[in-house]
Design an enzyme around this catalytic site. Structure first.
Site, PDB file in Angstrom:
ATOM      1  N   LYS A  10      33.126 -25.893   3.150  1.00  0.00           N
ATOM      2  CA  LYS A  10      33.223 -26.486   1.804  1.00  0.00           C
ATOM      3  C   LYS A  10      33.742 -27.911   1.912  1.00  0.00           C
ATOM      4  O   LYS A  10      34.461 -28.254   2.869  1.00  0.00           O
ATOM      5  CB  LYS A  10      34.122 -25.657   0.871  1.00  0.00           C
ATOM      6  CG  LYS A  10      35.614 -25.597   1.238  1.00  0.00           C
ATOM      7  CD  LYS A  10      36.476 -26.682   0.639  1.00  0.00           C
ATOM      8  CE  LYS A  10      37.756 -26.843   1.405  1.00  0.00           C
ATOM      9  NZ  LYS A  10      38.742 -27.692   1.301  1.00  0.00           N
ATOM     10  N   ASP A 136      41.817 -20.528  -0.452  1.00  0.00           N
ATOM     11  CA  ASP A 136      40.425 -20.986  -0.469  1.00  0.00           C
ATOM     12  C   ASP A 136      39.426 -19.830  -0.330  1.00  0.00           C
ATOM     13  O   ASP A 136      38.222 -20.037  -0.472  1.00  0.00           O
ATOM     14  CB  ASP A 136      40.169 -21.971   0.685  1.00  0.00           C
ATOM     15  CG  ASP A 136      40.657 -23.384   0.352  1.00  0.00           C
ATOM     16  OD1 ASP A 136      40.961 -23.646  -0.825  1.00  0.00           O
ATOM     17  OD2 ASP A 136      40.719 -24.205   1.279  1.00  0.00           O
TER      18      ASP A 136
HETATM   19  P1  ATP Z   1      41.484 -25.286   4.699  1.00  0.00           P
HETATM   20  O1  ATP Z   1      40.536 -26.375   4.314  1.00  0.00           O
HETATM   21  O2  ATP Z   1      41.254 -23.980   3.972  1.00  0.00           O
HETATM   22  O3  ATP Z   1      42.916 -25.689   4.773  1.00  0.00           O
HETATM   23  P2  ATP Z   1      40.935 -25.837   7.436  1.00  0.00           P
HETATM   24  O4  ATP Z   1      39.471 -26.141   7.589  1.00  0.00           O
HETATM   25  O5  ATP Z   1      41.828 -27.009   7.335  1.00  0.00           O
HETATM   26  O6  ATP Z   1      41.102 -24.881   6.194  1.00  0.00           O
HETATM   27  P3  ATP Z   1      40.726 -23.775   9.412  1.00  0.00           P
HETATM   28  O7  ATP Z   1      39.569 -24.271  10.229  1.00  0.00           O
HETATM   29  O8  ATP Z   1      40.484 -22.637   8.525  1.00  0.00           O
HETATM   30  O9  ATP Z   1      41.423 -24.970   8.620  1.00  0.00           O
HETATM   31  O10 ATP Z   1      41.892 -23.451  10.474  1.00  0.00           O
HETATM   32  C1  ATP Z   1      43.243 -23.469  10.116  1.00  0.00           C
HETATM   33  C2  ATP Z   1      44.017 -22.582  11.104  1.00  0.00           C
HETATM   34  O11 ATP Z   1      43.615 -21.243  10.933  1.00  0.00           O
HETATM   35  C3  ATP Z   1      43.788 -22.947  12.552  1.00  0.00           C
HETATM   36  O12 ATP Z   1      45.000 -23.301  13.096  1.00  0.00           O
HETATM   37  C4  ATP Z   1      43.234 -21.689  13.202  1.00  0.00           C
HETATM   38  O13 ATP Z   1      43.890 -21.380  14.400  1.00  0.00           O
HETATM   39  C5  ATP Z   1      43.454 -20.587  12.190  1.00  0.00           C
HETATM   40  N1  ATP Z   1      42.292 -19.659  12.031  1.00  0.00           N
HETATM   41  C6  ATP Z   1      42.382 -18.365  11.696  1.00  0.00           C
HETATM   42  N2  ATP Z   1      41.162 -17.810  11.599  1.00  0.00           N
HETATM   43  C7  ATP Z   1      40.270 -18.761  11.875  1.00  0.00           C
HETATM   44  C8  ATP Z   1      38.842 -18.774  11.928  1.00  0.00           C
HETATM   45  N3  ATP Z   1      38.112 -17.678  11.700  1.00  0.00           N
HETATM   46  N4  ATP Z   1      38.248 -19.944  12.193  1.00  0.00           N
HETATM   47  C9  ATP Z   1      38.998 -21.058  12.412  1.00  0.00           C
HETATM   48  N5  ATP Z   1      40.332 -21.092  12.396  1.00  0.00           N
HETATM   49  C10 ATP Z   1      40.983 -19.961  12.129  1.00  0.00           C
END
Ligand code: ATP
Length: 292
Positions: A10, A136
């Protein structure tokens, strides 16, 4: 039988923080939409009563810390499912990037297991369960485009925004969402994004207004911590982007363009600066994301 579910990233077209609530969460207002940069979540039934998870990216946790694992465990416990599941995540969405990759994997797991385990739950019910995993996740359960309020879990679905290209660039840093919120100091001069204008842009399919209404209250905080974010924004703008913004808590920055001819120019300019550059389209409406 294997079920494959698409888990799209997203982007935030707007992200506003209204105030900090007594429960510690921030009250937010965000216009979010999905793009066609996606992970794939494969699910196989297991005769044994266990959850096994593997991920193509070795640095992503493969245990209880993984949001997809949490999703499976929640459904299993809540509905007394005796069957197990093997989960494989083919990661395409950069991690800790502001693109809700983990949340989207959790949402895809909820949708896929609802089918695999024949639970017959509605999207509303899956979204409610998803909110227990992360703010989210409910949006990711529905996909498409939405106004998210509350702590992000209250979803009002919108029509798809005007179609366009999205060029995403992630500098080589992982950003902790908690750190960015922790450093946010709302004050009188805080520039809040024009959420109403963005909603009007989506409603009237006005691409120009959509670009002018992009805004993210967290951008200032992340830019302060990581100046590369501003440099990428400036590079995108100088290369002809119609609109640029940081997504979520960052550090990914995206450019919107309508003319395909500009895509390559922006891509090339960015590739000289950062390695992780992606070209995608706004998906905008929830499509059939269960592939098989
Ligand atoms: P948001 O925008 O919702 O804050 P994000 O894109 O910044 O998410 P994610 O890629 O979801 O962040 O990763 C955040 C943390 O979640 C990472 O430190 C990772 O280790 C952990 N994590 C748990 N499950 C997953 C997954 N399926 N894929 C990626 N990261 C994951």
């Amino acid at each position: 039988m294997r079920i494959s579910v698409k888990a799209p990233a997203k982007i935030n077209l707007t992200l506003d923080v209204l105030y900090k609530r007594p429960d510690g969460y921030h009250e937010v207002e965000m216009v979010m939409t999905t793009v066609d940069l996606a992970d794939r979540v494969d699910l196989w039934p297991l005769a044994s009563d266990e959850i096994r998870l593997e991920c193509s990216a070795s640095y992503v946790p493969d245990d209880m810390r993984n949001h997809a694992y949490k999703a499976a465990l929640l459904l299993k416990e809540r509905f007394g499912v005796k069957q197990g599941v093997r989960i494989y995540i083919e990661k395409q969405i950069p991690v800790a990037a502001g693109l809700a990759g983990g949340s989207s994997d959790a949402a895809a797991t909820l949708r896929g297991l609802n089918k695999l385990w024949e639970l017959g739950l509605s999207l509303d019910e899956l979204a409610e369960i998803g909110a227990e995993i992360g703010s989210d996740v409910p949006f990711c359960v529905y996909g498409g485009t939405a106004l998210a309020t509350g702590r992000g879990e209250k979803i009002a679905l919108l029509q798809a925004p005007p179609p366009c290209w999205v060029i995403l660039a992630k500098p080589p840093i992982g950003v902790s969402t908690a750190d960015v919120y922790g450093n946010l100091r709302l004050h009188e001069g805080t520039p809040h994004p024009p959420t109403g204008d963005m909603l009007a842009a989506v409603r009237t399919q006005d691409f120009g207004l959509m670009c002018r209404s992009l805004g993210n209250v967290l951008e200032e905080v992340t830019v302060e911590l990581y100046p590369q974010v501003r440099q990428i924004k400036e590079l995108m703008a100088a290369s002809g982007a119609d609109g640029v913004l940081m997504s979520g808590s960052g550090p990914t920055v995206f450019a919107l363009v309508q003319k395909e001819a500009k895509v390559q120019r922006i891509y090339n300019a960015l590739r000289g600066f950062v390695k992780d550059v992606y070209v995608a389209r706004i998906l905008g409406c929830a499509e059939a994301e269960i592939l098989a």
